[in-house]
Design an enzyme around this catalytic site. Structure first.
Site, short mmCIF file in Angstrom:
data_model
loop_
_atom_site.label_atom_id
_atom_site.label_comp_id
_atom_site.label_asym_id
_atom_site.label_seq_id
_atom_site.Cartn_x
_atom_site.Cartn_y
_atom_site.Cartn_z
N HIS A 271 -24.76 18.17 -22.86
CA HIS A 271 -26.18 17.56 -22.72
C HIS A 271 -26.70 17.88 -21.47
O HIS A 271 -27.75 18.43 -21.16
CB HIS A 271 -26.21 16.37 -23.58
N ASP A 322 -22.45 21.76 -31.73
CA ASP A 322 -22.29 20.31 -31.57
C ASP A 322 -22.37 19.97 -33.01
O ASP A 322 -21.45 19.78 -33.81
CB ASP A 322 -23.77 19.80 -30.61
C1 NGQ Z 1 -20.94 12.56 -31.23
N1 NGQ Z 1 -23.09 13.38 -30.77
O1 NGQ Z 1 -19.82 12.07 -30.56
O2 NGQ Z 1 -20.66 12.80 -32.34
C2 NGQ Z 1 -22.18 12.14 -30.74
C3 NGQ Z 1 -22.93 11.11 -31.16
C4 NGQ Z 1 -22.43 9.12 -29.64
C5 NGQ Z 1 -23.95 13.83 -29.90
N2 NGQ Z 1 -23.97 12.99 -28.84
C6 NGQ Z 1 -22.11 9.71 -30.88
N3 NGQ Z 1 -24.74 14.61 -30.22
O3 NGQ Z 1 -22.92 9.83 -28.71
O4 NGQ Z 1 -22.11 7.91 -29.57
ZN ZN Z 2 -21.24 15.88 -29.39
#
Ligand code: NGQ
Ligand code: ZN
Length: 456
Positions: A271, A322
């Protein structure tokens, strides 16, 4: 002689090379599934545009099964954080068998879309209540098996997840199945590293700065196991986490990371959306990869990456799907460019020099960064690399009057029906005429798994 016989020769009407298209170019694939020198028998003619397959540098496979289930407005202001609650509730229902069924389906779809490798950022380690499975690596094995079934190269990144926030608070009940102490994490890593082979690489992921308590950071960085191979981390995706990081650690996330880690080309900062000018320059100069996931970042309301400034500083990018709200390198690259156009009200942003093609610039950049993030010899149809390639449909009406100057731009910006006709990975055809060789069985098993999941 037998070595020669095992070499398959090909000739491509157009073959993508870092410097552009080559016409009527020959290449060969050896018995190990790598691009080789030499002419075998009569070459097999590939009548279309032949490109290296795209690495997908960021995946949470299980999230594919909830794609489209979080698009209805909730009681309060919907955000990344409310989506995360939905995602956690969903994650709590996934077991190894279900994970394998979902991931295999996902990987088939990736191949058909033109991804030939995936970096799996895997944190669903334990049973829902946080107890390890009898075989601690059961969930990792499910992913490895799914990748083998589909025939996609896998860089598995087991995730270290220790705390539930920047202040080092313990994991919430729903996060418990993600968690390890450093010792158990390193054990998992050691077990998985014994499984490495061609097409399977084990790297490291730190979930985020939020997930590694400040007092543990040093011992994590000093672990021998972290000194080789790819290291991926989520960073600076949301404004809220930038603010929390400043409040608890006195620096912005990327700034803090550079102060506390020797960030170099092994690192992939996933990101990296919210960057100051100084952070953008520092990231670019480090040689690390900015792991961009434009469709997920749009879906989650993250923000836009400062692409032009970063490319001007020779920064490295790659793309990932993702959350898998979309599974297509075309869509990721298209939306990467379109986000910038919408924001700056200019056109052709990723192409930094007059005469450059946006499509070629983006495909080339994402191949390079994705290869670096994967830690594998992929991303180019050159001797010694894995024979991971895609062939675009020569019969598509869109491509009818397209010469080599416009082929990549047409593929990336104007394609609405799939243009990826054939896909080879590790020297084997896995998709022929738009069909994956095992897609029917894998889809049937996926449907059953989804029925179990939604009726539970
Ligand atoms: C994840 N996903 O780990 O799946 C994360 C969300 C977080 C993204 N950042 C959960 N797109 O960041 O705590
Ligand atoms: Zn992620």
């Amino acid at each position: 002689m037998s070595d020669m016989a095992a070499v398959h020769a090909f000739q491509a009407r157009q073959l993508w090379h870092d410097s552009g298209w080559r016409v009527d170019a020959a290449f060969a694939v050896d018995q190990h599934g790598r691009i080789a020198q030499g002419q075998g028998s009569t070459p097999h003619y590939l009548d279309g545009w032949v490109l290296p397959g795209m690495p997908n540098l960021h995946s949470h496979a299980f999230q594919r099964a909830m794609a489209g289930l979080a698009e209805r407005r909730g009681p309060s202001d919907d955000s990344f954080w409310t989506w995360r609650e939905t995602m956690y509730a969903f994650a709590a229902r996934i077991d190894p068998e279900t994970l394998q069924a979902i991931a295999a389906q996902l990987y088939v779809e990736m191949l058909k879309a033109g991804y030939t490798q995936v970096c799996e950022f895997h944190y669903l380690h334990h049973q829902p209540d946080g107890t390890p499975y009898a075989q601690a690596e059961a969930m990792s094995l499910a992913l490895i098996e799914a990748a083998r079934e589909a025939g996609i190269a896998l860089t598995l990144l087991p995730v270290l997840y220790m705390s539930g926030g920047f202040d080092g608070r313990s994991l919430s009940p729903r996060q418990r199945r993600f968690g390890h102490d450093l010792e158990h994490y390193l054990q998992l890593l050691a077990t998985l590293r014994t499984l490495e082979r061609d097409g399977l690489r084990i790297g490291v992921a730190l979930h985020s700065l939020r997930a590694i308590p400040e007092h543990s950071w040093r011992s994590v960085m000093e672990s021998e196991a972290l000194k080789t191979g790819p290291v991926h981390i989520h960073i600076a995706e949301q404004i809220g986490e930038v603010q929390d990081c400043i409040a608890t650690r006195g620096a912005r996330p990327v700034e803090w990371l550079f102060q506390h880690a020797a960030v170099d080309k092994r690192w992939c900062l996933v990101h990296a959306t919210h960057l100051t000018e100084a952070e953008t320059a520092q990231l670019a100069h480090s040689g690390a990869i900015a792991g961009l996931c434009p469709t997920t970042e749009a879906n989650l309301g993250d923000g836009l990456f400062p692409l032009a400034r970063y490319l001007d500083a020779n920064g490295i990018i790659g793309i990932g799907s993702d959350s898998h709200i979309s599974i297509s390198p075309v869509e990721e690259l298209r939306w990467l460019e379109y986000g910038q156009r919408l924001q700056t009200r200019h056109r052709n942003v990723a192409a930094r020099h007059a005469g450059d093609s946006v499509g070629e610039t983006l495909w080339r950049a994402a191949l390079r960064g994705g290869t670096q993030a994967a830690g594998m010899a992929i991303g180019a149809l050159e001797e010694g690399r894995r024979a991971d390639l895609i062939v675009l449909d020569r019969d598509a009406p869109l491509m009818a009057a397209r010469d080599n100057r416009s082929a990549m731009d047409s593929f990336l910006f104007a394609g609405n029906v799939p243009l990826v006709r054939h896909v080879m990975t590790g020297g084997r055809w896995v998709v022929r005429d738009f069909k994956h060789h095992d897609e029917t069985r894998i889809a049937a098993r996926y449907r059953l798994a989804m029925e179990r999941l939604t009726s539970a």
